[in-house]
Design a protein around this motif. Structure first.
Motif, short mmCIF file in Angstrom:
data_model
loop_
_atom_site.label_atom_id
_atom_site.label_comp_id
_atom_site.label_asym_id
_atom_site.label_seq_id
_atom_site.Cartn_x
_atom_site.Cartn_y
_atom_site.Cartn_z
N THR A 1 10.07 37.79 7.86
CA THR A 1 10.69 38.36 6.44
C THR A 1 11.70 38.96 6.22
O THR A 1 12.35 38.55 5.75
N ARG A 2 12.14 38.82 7.89
CA ARG A 2 14.17 40.36 7.57
C ARG A 2 14.62 38.33 7.66
O ARG A 2 15.80 37.93 7.42
N GLU B 1 23.48 38.45 12.46
CA GLU B 1 22.60 39.23 11.83
C GLU B 1 20.99 37.45 12.19
O GLU B 1 20.02 37.39 12.48
N ILE B 2 21.69 36.58 10.99
CA ILE B 2 20.40 35.81 11.71
C ILE B 2 20.12 35.21 12.37
O ILE B 2 19.75 34.08 12.68
N GLU B 3 21.34 34.52 13.34
CA GLU B 3 21.97 33.80 14.08
C GLU B 3 20.94 34.81 15.32
O GLU B 3 19.87 34.35 16.65
N GLU B 4 20.79 35.90 15.63
CA GLU B 4 19.97 36.88 16.09
C GLU B 4 18.60 36.64 16.30
O GLU B 4 17.43 36.50 16.80
N LEU B 5 17.92 36.77 14.78
CA LEU B 5 17.02 36.58 14.23
C LEU B 5 16.57 35.14 14.88
O LEU B 5 15.27 34.21 14.79
N GLU B 6 17.17 34.28 14.83
CA GLU B 6 16.09 33.51 15.08
C GLU B 6 16.59 32.65 16.41
O GLU B 6 15.08 32.42 16.40
N TRP C 1 13.09 34.31 16.62
CA TRP C 1 12.08 32.90 16.34
C TRP C 1 12.06 32.50 17.21
O TRP C 1 10.69 31.87 17.24
N LEU C 2 12.80 31.67 17.54
CA LEU C 2 12.01 31.06 18.83
C LEU C 2 11.69 31.81 19.87
O LEU C 2 11.06 30.61 20.72
N GLU C 3 11.73 32.30 20.58
CA GLU C 3 11.71 32.71 21.75
C GLU C 3 10.03 33.27 21.46
O GLU C 3 9.02 33.14 22.69
N LEU C 4 9.72 33.65 20.07
CA LEU C 4 8.54 34.14 19.82
C LEU C 4 7.54 32.45 20.01
O LEU C 4 6.68 32.59 20.12
N GLY C 5 7.84 31.56 19.39
CA GLY C 5 7.13 30.22 18.99
C GLY C 5 6.87 29.87 20.81
O GLY C 5 6.19 29.44 20.10
N GLU C 6 8.14 30.58 21.67
CA GLU C 6 7.81 29.31 22.64
C GLU C 6 6.60 30.32 24.12
O GLU C 6 5.87 29.90 24.19
N GLN C 7 6.44 32.02 23.38
CA GLN C 7 5.89 32.49 23.66
C GLN C 7 4.45 31.81 23.40
O GLN C 7 3.27 31.51 23.98
#
Length: 649
Positions: free
Chosen positions: A590-591, A629-634, A637-643
């Motif tokens: 969302t963010r 901010e977008i780079e940090e969010l991406e 997002w990748l870390e959560l996806g890997e989890q």
């Protein structure tokens, strides 16, 4: 990072780049735009190492892997899927390493080769290759068909799939949409949006560029300029830049005139000679600004039709197809439609469904297989074929082509009149005597348009008219079609042209032709639904196959029931563990969407003419903060996806 530092590039005597200074950061997706012949493909050749800079420095990380679409038509009996798989260079290298290790019976090397195969994704490579082919419009029966069995346009799709198969750090795509229909184009947009590497794409499709790029490189008069933003943002910023340049040039001309008047007035007076001399030096030191000289816009008009029959066409129980060895092959059946004067009809449908077959039948290129096609009295058809050379002869020149056409359409035309007419379509001077076979794709398309204008048709049948046309010519075509008094029937993957010209659509699908109740956005949603249904059908078929194999093996139904219970319990456990991760992932998404919208809005605001330097600086700082901010969010997002993937594994 890709860096061009004071790069000058020549092709023969022509300078295509002069003093270019541009940086492309890793992961950026950039559109390379400019008129046909500006040198865009030469810049690609520089990046691919086929050309070298005549001056300056071009730098690209030496470890980067390059992916691009080969232009040569493949001639091989190799199955389509295997041909695409060979584009995955790490996989090919790993397979070659394994073969060499097994040949030498080196156990250690065999182990290392298997590790490389796993890293290259060997176990799902075939399914990935076939997913690319299906996305680009191939059907299941074509996945293992020999490459030689496909036509030229489909072989170019194979080359595109092969390029996409390569895990590239830099992907160069030169007009990738030219041989795609609308559904394959929408799929390609989605694929490129997910691509993690650096992308540089040459395209004249405005909506395609807007969908996938965040940087625009504009090549004009050997000058390469970088703009932050997609094509629409580039147009806005460039218009402002040209306006500012024109104002600065006018102010400087006023200053030069003022200095020159002083010099002319007082250079002969002894008392003022010193001041006059200082003005001469000031004039010599002044850095001259160039006037804003943009290439003149191309425009044309279709001539007023001699008559407008109404209805123009009546199709009743019409069957369309091709002659075959054992009788006609029917592609489209039971077409019942009426075409009226002034209609603007867009013809939609996937490749192979029969759009071109329908158009060729109406154009009298193919005879109807069955049914009736009734033409209105005085019907005059102007036909633009998808393959321009179907309407042209390679040994002709533009002038000889028009002379032969004028003998049929307008016997009174003189050669000078035809030369003047060709000049309106940029075939002036020596170009009028150049062999058609040596013309570029865009030039051939302009010659076909010139032929259509000369014929004064009242029904235009246009089958992919924008292939090879640059944006300026596409815009000219759109304006000419909107002013045309007759009827237009248009097949095109250029959504901007379809939106601007057509007010109704026909859908060619499943062997029939029906009106499509909706706009292009509705059609794209319909395509996605069709893709989901097809995917579900494939999944169901695979499940049925597994069930049949299990039954054939005599596996106990009781054991399967227990296995299903255990699997359900395991899924429940995994769902509980995944809930907090999914919740956080949703917040990040969302963010990320909001930050991306804010970034796009900030980019668009840079095009405003009334921004002060302070306001422009504030927007720049805001853009930088948003990008970080977008780079940090991406990354999050990748870390959560890997989890989630680890849980699923």
């Amino acid at each position: 990072m890709i860096t061009l530092r004071n790069v000058t590039l020549r092709r023969g005597a022509k300078v295509v780049l002069e003093g270019a200074n541009v940086v492309l950061n890793p992961g950026e997706k950039a559109g390379l735009v400019g008129r046909n012949g500006a040198g865009k493909s030469s810049l690609f050749s520089l990046m691919a190492g086929r050309l070298h800079a005549d001056a300056g420095d071009f730098e690209m990380p030496p470890t980067w892997r390059l992916g691009e679409v080969a232009q040569a038509m493949p001639e091989t009996e190799q199955p389509a899927t295997d041909f695409v798989l060979d584009g995955d260079l790490p996989l090919v290298e790993a397979r070659e390493a394994l073969a060499a290790a097994e040949a030498s019976n080196d156990g250690h090397a065999i182990g290392e080769a298997h590790v490389k195969l796993e890293e290259a994704g060997a176990f799902d490579a075939r399914s990935r290759a076939q997913a690319l082919l299906l996305g680009l419009g191939f059907n299941l029966q074509q996945l293992d068909a020999p490459v030689n069995s496909f036509s030229g346009g489909w072989r170019m799709r194979l080359q595109l799939a092969r390029a996409l198969m390569c895990p590239a750090d830099l992907l160069l795509l030169d007009e990738p949409t030219n041989h795609l229909d609308l559904d394959a184009l929408v799929w390609l947009e989605g694929w490129l949006q997910r691509f993690k590497g650096t992308l540089l794409v040459i395209s004249h499709d405005r909506e395609f560029l807007d969908a996938i790029t965040g940087v625009t490189l504009h090549l004009e008069d050997a000058q390469l300029t970088r703009y932050g933003g997609n094509y629409t943002a580039f147009e806005s910023m460039r218009a402002e830049r040209l306006s500012q340049q024109a104002s600065a040039y006018e102010r400087q001309q006023d200053k030069i005139a003022q200095l020159q008047r002083f010099i002319d007035r007082f250079k002969a007076k002894a008392t003022k000679a010193k001041q006059a001399q200082s003005r001469v030096k000031a004039l010599d030191r002044m850095e001259k600004l160039a006037p804003v000289l943009t290439a003149s816009d191309f425009s044309f008009q279709f001539r007023e039709p001699v008559s407008l029959p109404n209805p123009m066409l009546s199709l009743r129980e019409l069957h369309c197809g091709y002659p075959g060895e054992h009788g006609p092959i029917t592609i489209v059946r039971n077409v019942n439609r009426t075409v009226l004067a002034g209609q603007r009809i867009g013809i939609l449908g996937a490749n192979g469904q029969g759009k071109s077959t329908l158009v060729k039948t109406i154009a009298r290129e193919l005879a109807p297989v069955a049914g009736t096609l009734t033409e209105g009295k005085g019907l005059s058809i102007g036909y633009f074929a998808q393959q321009e050379m179907d309407l042209l002869h390679a040994e002709d020149t533009p002038l000889s082509h028009m002379i032969r056409l004028a003998k049929v359409v307008s016997p009174q035309a003189r050669e000078q009149e035809l030369r003047d007419f060709l000049g309106q379509f940029r075939f002036g001077g020596e170009m009028a005597a150049q062999a058609v076979g040596t013309l570029s794709g865009g030039e051939k398309a302009r010659l076909v348009l010139a032929s259509l204008v000369w014929q004064r048709p009242n029904l235009l049948l246009l089958d992919e008219p924008t292939n090879h046309l640059d944006l300026t010519t596409r815009e000219a075509l759109s304006m000419a079609l909107n002013e045309f008094e007759g009827t237009v029937m248009l097949v095109s993957h250029d959504r901007a042209l379809l939106r601007e010209v057509c007010d109704e659509f026909w859908l060619v699908s499943r062997g029939g032709v029906e009106p499509f109740d909706g706009d292009l956005d509705d059609y794209q949603r319909w395509l996605l639904e069709q893709a989901k249904e097809a995917a579900k059908a494939l999944k169901d078929a695979a499940a049925a196959k597994v069930a049949a194999e299990t039954a054939a093996a005599g596996e106990s139904p009781v054991n399967r029931k227990e296995e299903r219970k255990a699997a359900a319990a395991q899924r429940q456990k995994l769902n509980e563990q995944a809930k907090p991760i999914k919740s956080e992932l949703k917040k990040v998404e969302t963010r990320l969407a909001k930050a991306s919208e804010e970034r796009d809005a900030a980019l668009a605001s840079l095009g405003a003419a009334d921004l002060s330097p302070q306001q422009r600086a504030d927007v720049g700082r805001r853009l930088k903060a948003l990008e970080e901010e977008i780079e940090e969010l991406e990354m999050k997002w990748l870390e959560l996806g890997e989890q989630l993937e680890q849980l699923a594994g």
